[in-house]
Design an enzyme around this catalytic site. Structure first.
Site, mmCIF file in Angstrom:
data_model
loop_
_atom_site.group_PDB
_atom_site.id
_atom_site.type_symbol
_atom_site.label_atom_id
_atom_site.label_comp_id
_atom_site.label_asym_id
_atom_site.label_seq_id
_atom_site.Cartn_x
_atom_site.Cartn_y
_atom_site.Cartn_z
ATOM 1 N N ARG A 83 0.858 -1.184 0.000
ATOM 2 C CA ARG A 83 0.000 0.000 0.000
ATOM 3 C C ARG A 83 0.895 1.237 0.000
ATOM 4 O O ARG A 83 1.673 1.434 0.924
ATOM 5 C CB ARG A 83 -0.896 -0.008 1.237
ATOM 6 C CG ARG A 83 -1.665 1.276 1.460
ATOM 7 C CD ARG A 83 -2.567 1.203 2.706
ATOM 8 N NE ARG A 83 -3.297 2.436 2.907
ATOM 9 C CZ ARG A 83 -3.099 3.275 3.939
ATOM 10 N NH1 ARG A 83 -2.218 2.997 4.871
ATOM 11 N NH2 ARG A 83 -3.795 4.381 4.035
ATOM 12 N N HIS A 127 -2.845 10.893 1.124
ATOM 13 C CA HIS A 127 -2.244 10.687 2.444
ATOM 14 C C HIS A 127 -1.622 12.020 2.882
ATOM 15 O O HIS A 127 -0.422 12.125 3.091
ATOM 16 C CB HIS A 127 -1.225 9.541 2.403
ATOM 17 C CG HIS A 127 -0.984 8.882 3.736
ATOM 18 N ND1 HIS A 127 -1.154 7.537 3.970
ATOM 19 C CD2 HIS A 127 -0.572 9.400 4.919
ATOM 20 C CE1 HIS A 127 -0.857 7.239 5.232
ATOM 21 N NE2 HIS A 127 -0.491 8.358 5.830
ATOM 22 N N GLU A 172 -7.317 8.485 6.801
ATOM 23 C CA GLU A 172 -7.490 9.093 8.129
ATOM 24 C C GLU A 172 -7.987 10.544 8.081
ATOM 25 O O GLU A 172 -7.293 11.473 8.520
ATOM 26 C CB GLU A 172 -6.184 9.022 8.922
ATOM 27 C CG GLU A 172 -5.694 7.608 9.159
ATOM 28 C CD GLU A 172 -4.500 7.546 10.131
ATOM 29 O OE1 GLU A 172 -3.907 8.593 10.442
ATOM 30 O OE2 GLU A 172 -4.183 6.439 10.579
ATOM 31 N N ASN A 307 -6.765 1.596 10.377
ATOM 32 C CA ASN A 307 -5.442 1.876 10.933
ATOM 33 C C ASN A 307 -5.582 1.842 12.443
ATOM 34 O O ASN A 307 -6.264 2.684 13.029
ATOM 35 C CB ASN A 307 -4.928 3.248 10.491
ATOM 36 C CG ASN A 307 -4.735 3.335 8.991
ATOM 37 O OD1 ASN A 307 -4.827 2.335 8.267
ATOM 38 N ND2 ASN A 307 -4.462 4.533 8.500
ATOM 39 N N TYR A 309 -3.648 1.663 16.192
ATOM 40 C CA TYR A 309 -2.411 1.804 16.967
ATOM 41 C C TYR A 309 -2.620 1.610 18.466
ATOM 42 O O TYR A 309 -1.835 0.928 19.123
ATOM 43 C CB TYR A 309 -1.753 3.162 16.699
ATOM 44 C CG TYR A 309 -1.192 3.234 15.291
ATOM 45 C CD1 TYR A 309 0.090 2.775 15.020
ATOM 46 C CD2 TYR A 309 -1.961 3.694 14.220
ATOM 47 C CE1 TYR A 309 0.610 2.786 13.734
ATOM 48 C CE2 TYR A 309 -1.456 3.711 12.930
ATOM 49 C CZ TYR A 309 -0.170 3.251 12.691
ATOM 50 O OH TYR A 309 0.333 3.249 11.417
ATOM 51 N N GLU A 373 -3.115 -0.357 8.373
ATOM 52 C CA GLU A 373 -1.917 0.033 9.133
ATOM 53 C C GLU A 373 -1.999 -0.547 10.538
ATOM 54 O O GLU A 373 -3.038 -0.452 11.201
ATOM 55 C CB GLU A 373 -1.794 1.560 9.288
ATOM 56 C CG GLU A 373 -1.423 2.300 8.040
ATOM 57 C CD GLU A 373 -1.294 3.811 8.272
ATOM 58 O OE1 GLU A 373 -0.971 4.237 9.411
ATOM 59 O OE2 GLU A 373 -1.523 4.551 7.302
HETATM 60 C C1 GBH Z 1 -0.898 6.926 10.953
HETATM 61 O O1 GBH Z 1 -1.530 7.861 11.733
HETATM 62 C C2 GBH Z 1 -0.574 7.521 9.626
HETATM 63 O O2 GBH Z 1 -1.477 7.108 8.624
HETATM 64 C C3 GBH Z 1 0.842 7.288 9.185
HETATM 65 O O3 GBH Z 1 1.157 8.149 8.134
HETATM 66 C C4 GBH Z 1 1.766 7.463 10.363
HETATM 67 O O4 GBH Z 1 3.119 7.457 10.006
HETATM 68 C C5 GBH Z 1 1.474 6.374 11.346
HETATM 69 O O5 GBH Z 1 0.130 6.333 11.668
HETATM 70 C C6 GBH Z 1 2.277 6.459 12.629
HETATM 71 O O6 GBH Z 1 2.015 7.640 13.312
HETATM 72 O O7 GBH Z 1 -4.084 9.280 22.019
HETATM 73 O O8 GBH Z 1 -1.798 10.018 22.074
HETATM 74 O O9 GBH Z 1 -2.348 7.724 22.630
HETATM 75 C C7 GBH Z 1 -1.709 7.538 13.099
HETATM 76 C C8 GBH Z 1 -2.864 8.246 13.751
HETATM 77 C C9 GBH Z 1 -3.772 9.249 15.664
HETATM 78 C C10 GBH Z 1 -2.664 7.123 15.905
HETATM 79 C C11 GBH Z 1 -3.607 9.485 17.136
HETATM 80 C C12 GBH Z 1 -2.576 7.330 17.406
HETATM 81 C C13 GBH Z 1 -3.638 8.515 19.303
HETATM 82 C C14 GBH Z 1 -2.434 8.481 20.155
HETATM 83 N N1 GBH Z 1 -2.786 8.338 15.179
HETATM 84 N N2 GBH Z 1 -3.482 8.285 17.866
HETATM 85 S S1 GBH Z 1 -2.710 8.905 21.832
#
Ligand code: GBH
Length: 479
Positions: A83, A127, A172, A307, A309, A373
């Protein structure tokens, strides 16, 4: 959900799509080549104080020049899908008008290289690198940007549609709107909740209009990619069955509506949830939401890209400290470090992924799911010719176990793409945060597959996880 599969062999469904993901501004570099125009991330990263240590994407991982080496690495890892995103300012340097052939040529070469290596191209059209000229006209707060985006999507499909099967519209929209326009830690660096809600709606409209254009042009698979997370109270982290007070339940629901349902419901049900409408009405008014917009936004799609995390942990009041990235939640308390974290400071909670997948299956059963992701930054150390990133392997493995648990309970999960193939420009953190399964030396641009990449190669070959790993040669560095 508990994941009682530690150490067990786990097979994934036949045809499960294993891959990795990147994004244009984070890896390409070559920002002045072949007629590329400036994007909001060029402007933002060059403005003093916006990105850590003044890092920019000018060179990034030099992928624009090294894409052949990178595709060779993908083939050696056995990736079935890759991707990547297309940089709008390479295709339309000033955001509209005829396509720049040299820009399309690059992606055509990349796609052909991928197909020759038997890796399926998965294309993200946006993006976050909006042409700067469009930002000067209001960017995503300007409704017209959504129409410009649909034209751009059409131009890319015209060139690549015979070879690319899977199209992702917008990556996103929550991040683009609320970090970019709401609090300004991302490009374009505006800090206005009102602008964030307008941008958010126009990003959704851009998704819908481009999905319609792609469908009419015959695109095989169309997806929207969202950053999604289960929203829970601290108590629910340990006990998912915990019964919440009315206040906590309302806090959880309000944040879930802002983070998840603000995007899921318009795209998949054709409506905004009432708590979102109430907040938008109070902060921005509803004038920017026109008749017919929700019909456009709810074009049928084939896949939802997820995505994931970390979860989002909240409880009702007291109102300090509030989280300005969620307008309308001043009376809600957000919690941070409730579990071991990655180098980003994000708590590691693999069960969040199974919870999320199961919830999506329950609430939006019609759409296929794809993890577009999932991954982690750690402070990697190069030791001789190896990077022993056991922490990243453990992160990926635990999340794959969580994904598998959700598949067992009936989730239609089609694949899993690691963020990221390569160490790259991590937005506001610059090059200080490494998400790659392949290490990049940013002085020499040498690529070195980390231990996690070798582990992932094995997972792909086995179509799953197993206790014993094969003794296989490591992969050579690419200079
Ligand atoms: C993605 O965004 C992106 O698509 C990518 O480009 C980027 O490199 C990758 O992730 C890594 O960052 O509330 O402080 O615990 C991630 C979007 C939004 C994920 C906020 C974590 C909350 C963290 N993020 N989120 S917190």
């Amino acid at each position: 959900t508990t994941i009682a599969t530690q150490g067990q062999n786990l097979a994934f469904p036949d045809g499960f799509v294993w891959g990795a993901a990147t994004a244009a501004y984070q890896i390409e570099g070559a920002v002045h080549e072949d007629g590329r125009g400036p994007s909001i991330w060029d402007t933002f990263s060059h403005a003093p104080g916006m990105v850590a240590d003044g890092h920019t994407g000018d060179t990034a991982s030099d992928h624009y020049h090294r894409y052949k080496d990178d595709v060779r690495l993908m083939r050696e890892l056995g990736l079935r899908a890759y991707r990547f995103s297309v940089a709008w300012p390479r295709i339309q340097p000033s955001g509209s008008g005829p396509a720049n052939a040299a820009g399309l040529d690059f992606y055509e070469r990349l796609v052909d290289e991928l197909l020759a290596a038997d890796v399926s191209p998965y294309v993200t059209l946006y993006h976050w690198d909006l042409p700067q000229v469009l930002e000067d006209l209001g960017g995503w707060t300007n409704r017209d940007t959504a129409y410009r985006f649909a034209d751009y999507a059409h131009a890319v499909h015209e060139r690549l549609g015979d070879r690319v099967g899977t199209w992702m519209t917008v990556n996103e929209p929550w991040v683009a709107a609320f970090l970019g326009y709401g609090i300004g830690v991302h490009a374009p660096g505006r800090a206005s909740p009102e602008d964030a809600f307008r941008a958010s709606h126009h990003l959704l409209l851009a998704h819908g209009l481009s999905a319609r254009a792609l469908r009419e042009a015959g695109a095989r698979e169309i997806a929207l990619t969202l950053n999604l997370a289960p929203v829970v109270t601290p108590g629910q982290l340990n006990d998912p069955e915990l019964v919440l007070s009315a206040e906590d339940a309302e806090a959880v629901n309000r944040v879930d509506c802002l983070l998840n349902r603000q995007f899921l419901d318009p795209a998949l049900r054709g409506s905004y949830p009432d708590p979102v409408l109430a907040i938008v009405d109070r902060i921005a008014g509803l004038g920017h939401i026109h008749d017919g917009d929700l019909d456009a936004i709810s074009q049928p799609i084939d896949l939802l890209g997820i995505n994931y995390y970390t979860p989002c942990v909240v409880q009702s009041g007291p109102g300090e400290p509030s989280n300005p990235v969620y307008p309308g939640t001043e009376d809600i308390l957000f919690s941070g470090a409730y579990a071991p974290t990655t180098a980003m400071g994000w708590p590691i909670v693999p069960t969040g992924l199974s919870q999320l997948l199961e919830r999506l299956t329950r609430d939006y059963p019609e759409v296929g799911l794809l993890v577009t992701e999932n991954g982690a930054a750690f402070d990697d150390v190069v030791t001789g010719e190896r990077v022993h990133d056991a922490d990243r392997t453990a992160f990926l493995e635990s999340h794959l176990r969580a994904a598998h648990a959700a598949i067992e309970t009936g989730t239609d999960l089609r694949g899993y793409l690691v963020w990221s193939l390569l160490d790259n420009f991590e937005w506001a953190e610059g090059y200080h945060r490494r998400f790659g399964i392949v290490h990049v030396d940013f002085d020499t641009q040498r690529r070195l597959p980390k231990d996690s990449a070798l582990w992932y190669r094995d997972v792909i070959e086995q179509n799953g996880l197993r206790r014993e790993r094969a003794k296989r040669p490591t992969l050579e560095a690419v200079a």
